[in-house]
Design a protein around this motif. Structure first.
Motif, PDB file in Angstrom:
ATOM      1  N   UNK A 849       0.864  -1.181   0.000  1.00  0.00           N
ATOM      2  CA  UNK A 849       0.000   0.000   0.000  1.00  0.00           C
ATOM      3  C   UNK A 849       0.900   1.230   0.000  1.00  0.00           C
ATOM      4  N   UNK A 850       1.382   1.603  -1.168  1.00  0.00           N
ATOM      5  CA  UNK A 850       2.349   2.692  -1.276  1.00  0.00           C
ATOM      6  C   UNK A 850       1.743   3.957  -1.842  1.00  0.00           C
ATOM      7  N   UNK A 851       0.685   3.859  -2.618  1.00  0.00           N
ATOM      8  CA  UNK A 851       0.108   5.017  -3.304  1.00  0.00           C
ATOM      9  C   UNK A 851      -1.366   5.065  -2.984  1.00  0.00           C
ATOM     10  N   UNK A 852      -1.855   6.273  -2.737  1.00  0.00           N
ATOM     11  CA  UNK A 852      -3.262   6.444  -2.450  1.00  0.00           C
ATOM     12  C   UNK A 852      -4.081   6.165  -3.718  1.00  0.00           C
ATOM     13  N   UNK A 853      -5.252   5.612  -3.500  1.00  0.00           N
ATOM     14  CA  UNK A 853      -6.146   5.329  -4.613  1.00  0.00           C
ATOM     15  C   UNK A 853      -6.183   3.838  -4.952  1.00  0.00           C
TER      16      UNK A 853
END
Length: 1306
Positions: A849-853
């Motif tokens: 879970x590194x980038x939002x969205x």
């Protein structure tokens, strides 16, 4: 004994050997040889005999065999000579070859005979001579031999011609095969008038040929004579050529000739040239048998040796005239011969008109005489057969043959045949002169009076002195046929019986018809039964003396009926294809029986279960003829099924056609090759094959009754995700929660629905979390749906818009790779494997879970049979800046407007208490989130659906249970949308339900599936795990409890600590784990008692019980490392070195012991799913007190459980215990029991009931095969031991054993 051929003309012999000579010329011999090899170990002697000796007329086959003993390994030689003697006749003889070793072999010898086929190209010649105008006195005819046989011919006429017609090329000759000889006919008549003659051409071994000649001599201007006024043609269909030639010589005619002459020959004996008194005269008489007057004209002898007086005469109707013939020789010591020909004419009228025509009949009277001296010595040599075989005939019918008498010397030879008294044979000419080096063709006729063989010896007198004998042989036969009989019937000649026959089929039997005559016999079956038939429509021609296989056909139309009838065989002999003689009759009694076929199959039904598509499965069934009929069956099948199209499935029967005798059976192999998935049903049916009378194979209509049913399921080797495991996740998720979140159901459905060359797409979802470092790890345990291994392969599929990067993978070798940042968000491994029933595969999923969205990655899974599934994995990450709630069960098939969807199922109407369902939400962020139920929610009629929670605060990464009460009043569908909010978002929750019958069984939804043992064992190596992942409790009443025992198993080498997290849902449920915490040693387990208390609200839902696991060994290592790190930091801070650059402190790892970079151990969580269903107290469940609850103890059935060998190693399932586990559980229960009053009620009950004693328990556990102890039983064992161990504490009296000390339990 075996057969072996000798040369090209040899033929080997078997038990029934047929030697066919084919068709050969008459009076020629042909040889064939048969060799018989002696395979015995001793010498044997052979002989050959004739089986049927029907008559002595035909002796055309001559068999001889080696008469000396034949040594082992040597061969005896059978010589067969075939010499036919009757033209157009077929011959058959049956011989038997036997030896001294009592072996017999049958030999059938057949052959045919053919003769010459000589013909004239013209039947009539007409000479029209007009004086001084036309003088065409020569015409040519051709003698044609249309056969491959050389033969001789002879014009039967005087040397100087017959009357005024002469043959230019001589009166005899040899005509070779397929030769044509031209002959000139000369007309020498000069006087005005009409000249007629009938010239006869005799051909050896065939009937004579006739040439009618007509000549007229007129003056110019005179009317011409018409040949149409004279009738010369003969009706050869009514009478034969031989009859026409020998008409005046035969004694028995079937008709009255127009005229007759007597004597038939004139022999004047010895006369004199000088003394006329020695020349005798003879008289012949011509009788007119017609009603019209006739006219006879004798052809004068041109040499005037034989003088007829008068030369012509008119004979009135039915009167006779005498003619004197005088002998006037002219040369001494000479022999004279002359064929005196007479042309008899009479008028005949046609039926259509009164015009009369002249019809001619011819007489040929041989005349002989001589002027030999009394003492003349004759040196003569002639050639003549010693036996003449005549063709067969019937009584009162004349048969004919001819032979040749040849003169070997230059001197003319006189011959005469002397007939015995009462002869039945006729010879023509009976006397005559054979010129030097010439021959005479003699015609012979047999006139039989009755049935029998005729053999007469005639004297052939040559030159009045020399004699030889010639044998004439023939026979007259009646049509005689012998029929092979199946038995005896007093009223008929034979009896035939059909085998039992299937109704509607055709059956036949073979009978042997033996023609006992030398003639062909036309056999006709006179039958009036519709169910009976015969070969060739009941009409057949039997060759002479031959045994013919004849089929009788049975056509039954009614079952279980006996058919019988008597038929008549009408037999008549055939000669030249025409019936002759009187017909005879043979009576045959024929019977038969018919029934329906009864073919059965064992087994009647077969379930082949699962068969992989494209693979074949072969199995066998047994066909059994249960009836009394021998019949031939043809199997066929009808296939039906569901699922994929089954038209491509191949169902093959190795032997579809089977012939079975009554009460016999046979094995039939069948092969199934499915082409699609789905259940199939194959009905095996059969039809009966039979042979028609036209030798065609037909089948009756298919029988609708099935005799066998075969079921099978066409399958594709299919994977199924049977278990999901949360390995590393900030939110405590049970395996069942992971199942619901990830959408495993759709993946499993895609596995089942995937078909060749039809790709499917599936969406998988990672748990919704906030952006955080580290990975979330899940595991899919994949097993097989069917007992077929499934190889699988995974590969990434680029679906993002990022560019590919060129990577050097070798020398001058580059390839484009997908190496963008999206690649690291999701990782699946391993990428290939083979799933089998005994070897499930683990598929690891790592999420970042590194980038939002939301981000989506694609993997392509390929499986056998060209099946492909596109797996789209969605990962959604949010920020920690605001509160957020996510459902544990993702609403996949509803509108995105709903946060969660709850299906309450079917609930009975008019309950006194509502049924409560729970909506589970969790907080994926690291901040507290407040949930509120908003006002303004729609209310159903009478409040069937109500939300019982109005406000709740959800901790970070915590869960929220929202209870929904459902109490329907009508049997309708209910649907309610609840508005709620968390933070600033307003969301909708959809709740549905259905009212059911008052006594309907409530549907328990969201229950975890049962997992097989091999699946449970898949992820239990080197980890800490629970013995049970889910527990489904039976329906309970409110305010009650349920106890179960589970274990925490430590399969690692570390010491672990466990702490059970409390699980309580207000007013609904409370779960207590005892002990709530503890230490687990390496390779050991800890048993936990789980007590579930239901509170006042009835509900049906699934919850999660979590246990925190901490690695104490790793924590101790971490603490030691931290202590060493602090110590060395303090030491390094105290030590320093002053240099030009300043003060330098040493590093902590410059010298051992070294400080390691060990992360702080974080606790992991084990979860267990508990499915609870509680009933209201007012819904028929009485309220129970605590004492009564404890009295409801589980059954203790130690002797009915499955046997399982107990060892010191732990069984991988949580339902079995070893001795060490039992002792540990006893220890824990004793401690709890001595410090808790709750167990007193239970112990009082145990003291009263028949429970196993401690002695019985130990005896059971000391057996070689120990019982498998179920969960309830093991719990009861522990309670029983505690009961016996603490009797003294409470002063209870045991009922079985004396008091047991505490030391025994320890």
């Amino acid at each position: 004994m075996q057969d072996s051929g000798l040369d090209k003309t040899s033929e080997s012999i078997s038990e029934v050997k047929v030697i066919d000579f084919g068709c050969i010329p008459v009076d020629t011999a042909m040889e064939k040889y048969v060799s018989v090899e002696n395979t015995f170990d001793k010498s044997v002697t052979y002989r050959v005999t004739n089986i049927y000796i029907l008559n002595n007329v035909d002796r055309v086959f001559n068999l001889s065999i080696t008469s000396t003993p034949v040594k082992p390994g040597h061969c005896a030689r059978v010589k067969i000579v075939f010499k036919p003697n009757v033209v157009g006749q077929s011959f058959t003889e049956y011989f038997l070859v036997d030896d001294t070793a009592e072996n017999t072999y049958r030999l059938t010898v057949t052959g045919k005979c053919y003769g010459p086929r000589v013909s004239l190209d013209k039947r009539k010649l007409v000479f029209r001579i007009c004086k001084n105008v036309t003088e065409q006195r020569k015409q040519s005819i051709n003698i044609m031999n249309n056969s491959a046989v050389d033969t001789t011919y002879q014009w039967y006429m005087p040397v100087g011609g017959q009357g005024y017609f002469q043959i230019s090329t001589g009166n005899c000759g040899l005509i070779r095969a397929f030769e044509t000889i031209s002959t000139t006919v000369l007309f020498i008549g000069t006087a005005l008038g009409v000249y007629t003659a009938e010239l006869v051409c005799l051909v050896l071994n065939q009937p004579p040929l006739f040439l009618n000649v007509f000549g007229t001599v007129v003056l110019p201007g005179n009317p011409m004579f018409s040949v149409q006024d004279h009738i010369f043609e003969k009706n050869w269909k009514r009478k034969s050529r031989f009859v026409h030639l020998m008409e005046n010589s035969l004694n028995r005619l079937t008709y009255i000739p127009p005229a007759s002459v007597f004597e038939r020959y004139l022999d004047f004996g010895t006369g004199s040239v000088t003394d006329i008194t020695k020349n005798i005269s003879q008289t012949i008489c011509v009788t007119n048998h017609e009603q019209e007057e006739g006219y006879i004209q004798w052809m004068p002898d041109p040499d005037t040796v034989f003088i007829v007086d008068p030369i012509s005469s008119v004979i009135p109707p039915n009167e006779s005239r005498l003619f004197t013939v005088r002998f006037r020789p002219k040369i001494e010591n000479e022999v004279y011969g002359y064929l005196m020909c007479g042309d008899y004419q009479y008028k005949c009228y046609s039926e259509d008109s009164d015009v009369s025509k002249s019809k001619h009949a011819w007489f040929r009277i041989p005349c002989t005489g001589n002027t030999w001296l009394p003492c003349t010595e004759w040196i003569t040599e002639w050639d003549c057969p010693i036996e003449v075989i005549l063709p067969p005939t019937v009584p009162t019918r004349t048969t004919f043959a001819n032979f040749m008498l040849s003169n070997k010397f230059e001197v003319p030879m006189h011959f005469k045949f002397d007939a015995p008294y009462g002869t039945n044979f006729v010879v023509m000419p009976i006397c005559g002169i054979v010129q030097g080096r010439g021959w005479q063709i003699i015609s012979v006729a047999l006139e039989p009076k009755c049935f029998g063989d005729y053999c007469e010896t005639w004297d052939l007198v040559i030159n009045k002195v020399q004699k030889s004998r010639i044998c004439f042989t023939g026979n007259a036969e009646m049509s005689q046929v012998e029929v092979m009989s199946h038995g005896y019937h007093p009223a008929t000649h034979a009896m035939l019986e059909f085998q039992p026959t299937i109704t509607g089929c055709t059956n036949y039997i073979t009978s042997y018809l033996h023609n006992l005559t030398r003639m062909e016999i036309h056999l006709r079956v006179l039958n009036y039964a519709s169910w009976l038939g015969a070969d060739f429509g009941g009409s057949i021609v039997l060759p002479p003396k031959e045994i013919v296989h004849y089929h009788w056909w049975f056509f039954p139309r009614e079952p279980d009926k006996v058919y019988e009838t008597t038929i008549t065989l009408s037999c008549v002999c055939l000669i030249d294809g025409r019936p002759v003689g009187e017909p005879t009759e043979v009576y045959i009694h024929i019977s038969g029986f018919s029934e329906y076929p009864d073919l059965r199959v064992l087994p009647k039904s077969t379930n082949l279960h699962d068969i992989v598509v494209g693979e074949s499965l072969t199995f066998s069934v047994t066909l059994y003829n249960y009836g009394s009929c021998y019949f031939t069956s043809k199997l066929y099948h009808i296939m039906n099924g569901n699922g994929d199209d089954f038209s491509g499935d191949r169902f093959e029967i190795d032997s579809t056609v089977n012939s079975l005798k009554p009460s016999n059976h046979c094995e039939v192999r069948m092969t199934v090759v499915p082409d699609g998935a789905g259940p199939r049903q194959v009905k095996i049916m059969y039809t009966v094959l039979f042979r028609t009378e036209y030798d065609e194979i037909e089948e009756i209509q298919p029988i609708t009754k099935k005799i066998c049913i075969i079921w099978y399921d066409g399958i594709y080797p299919t994977i199924k995700v049977k278990r999901t495991i949360s390995v590393k996740c900030p939110v405590i998720l049970s395996n069942h929660d992971v199942w619901n979140i990830v959408n495993v159901e759709d993946l499993n459905n895609a596995f089942v629905d995937s078909r060749p060359n039809i790709p499917l797409s599936v969406n998988l979802y990672a748990p919704d979390l906030c952006v955080r470092p580290g990975n979330v790890e899940l595991i899919f345990i994949m097993g097989c749906i069917y007992a077929a291994p499934v190889p699988w392969n995974l590969r990434r599929e680029k679906i993002c818009d990022c560019e590919m990067i060129e990577v050097n993978v070798g020398t001058s070798l580059y390839e484009m790779r997908h190496t963008c940042e999206h690649r690291t968000y999701v990782e699946l491994y391993p990428l290939s494997g083979i799933v089998s029933p005994e070897n499930p595969n683990l598929l690891f999923l790592k999420f970042k879970y590194a980038v939002e969205g939301i981000n989506t990655l694609c993997y392509i899974m390929t499986m056998p049979n060209q099946r492909t599934i596109y797996i789209y994995i969605h990962i959604f990450a949010s920020l920690n800046t605001r509160g957020l709630l996510t459902p544990l069960r993702r609403p996949l098939y509803m509108d995105d407007d709903y946060l969660a969807v709850l299906n309450c199922g079917r609930v009975p109407i008019n309950n006194l208490d509502p049924v409560i369902r729970i909506i589970w939400l969790y907080n994926p962020t690291d901040v507290f989130t407040t949930w509120r139920l908003l006002r303004g929610n729609p209310v159903t009629r009478e409040g069937a659906l109500r939300c019982l929670l109005y406000f709740a605060e959800v901790p970070p990464l915590g869960k929220l249970a929202i209870p929904i009460a459902f109490m329907p009043t009508e049997m309708i569908d209910y649907k309610v949308e609840f508005l709620s909010s968390f933070g600033y978002d307003t969301v909708k929750i959809l709740v549905t339900g259905q009212g059911g019958l008052p006594n309907c069984i409530e549907t328990r939804l969201d229950i975890p599936f049962y997992t097989e043992r091999v699946i449970r064992e898949a992820y239990r190596r080197e980890v800490v795990y629970l013995s049970m992942e889910h527990l489904i409790l039976p329906p309970m009443s409110t305010h009650s409890l349920s106890r179960d025992i589970i274990s925490i198993c430590n399969d690692t080498d570390h010491v672990m600590r466990f702490i059970w997290l409390p699980e309580r849902i207000a007013n609904i449920l409370n779960v207590v784990m005892t002990p709530c915490w503890g230490i687990i040693q390496p390779k050991s387990s800890e048993w936990i008692t789980m007590t579930v208390y239901t509170l006042q609200e009835p509900s049906t839902f699934t919850t999660t019980v979590a246990c925190e696991i901490l690695d104490l060994t790793e924590r101790r290592r971490y603490q030691r490392n931290e202590l060493l790190k602090r110590t060395k930091i303090e030491k390094c801070n105290q030590e320093f070195i002053i240099t030009e650059l300043g003060t330098i402190h040493p590093d902590i790892n410059d010298s051992p012991p070294y400080v390691l970079d060990i992360p702080k151990p974080q606790p992991s969580y084990l979860t267990m799913t508990v499915s609870v269903s509680s009933k209201g107290q007012r819904d028929g469940h009485q309220r129970l007190i605590l004492r009564q609850l404890w009295n409801q103890a589980p059954p203790y059935d130690l002797l009915s459980t499955d046997l399982n060998e107990v060892s010191n190693e732990r069984s991988p399932t949580g339902n079995n215990m070893t001795m060490v586990d039992i002792i540990r559980v006893i220890d824990g229960i004793l401690w709890d029991a001595l410090h808790s009053k709750m167990f007193r009620n239970q112990l009082e009950f145990y003291a009263k009931e028949e429970v196993p004693t401690y002695t019985q328990l130990m005896h059971k556990m000391d057996k070689e095969k120990k019982s498998r102890l179920s969960r309830r039983v093991t719990s009861g064992i522990c309670d029983a031991i505690v009961n016996k161990a603490i009797f003294h504490t409470y002063g209870l009296s045991p009922k079985h054993d004396p008091p047991v000390l505490m030391l025994e339990a320890e």
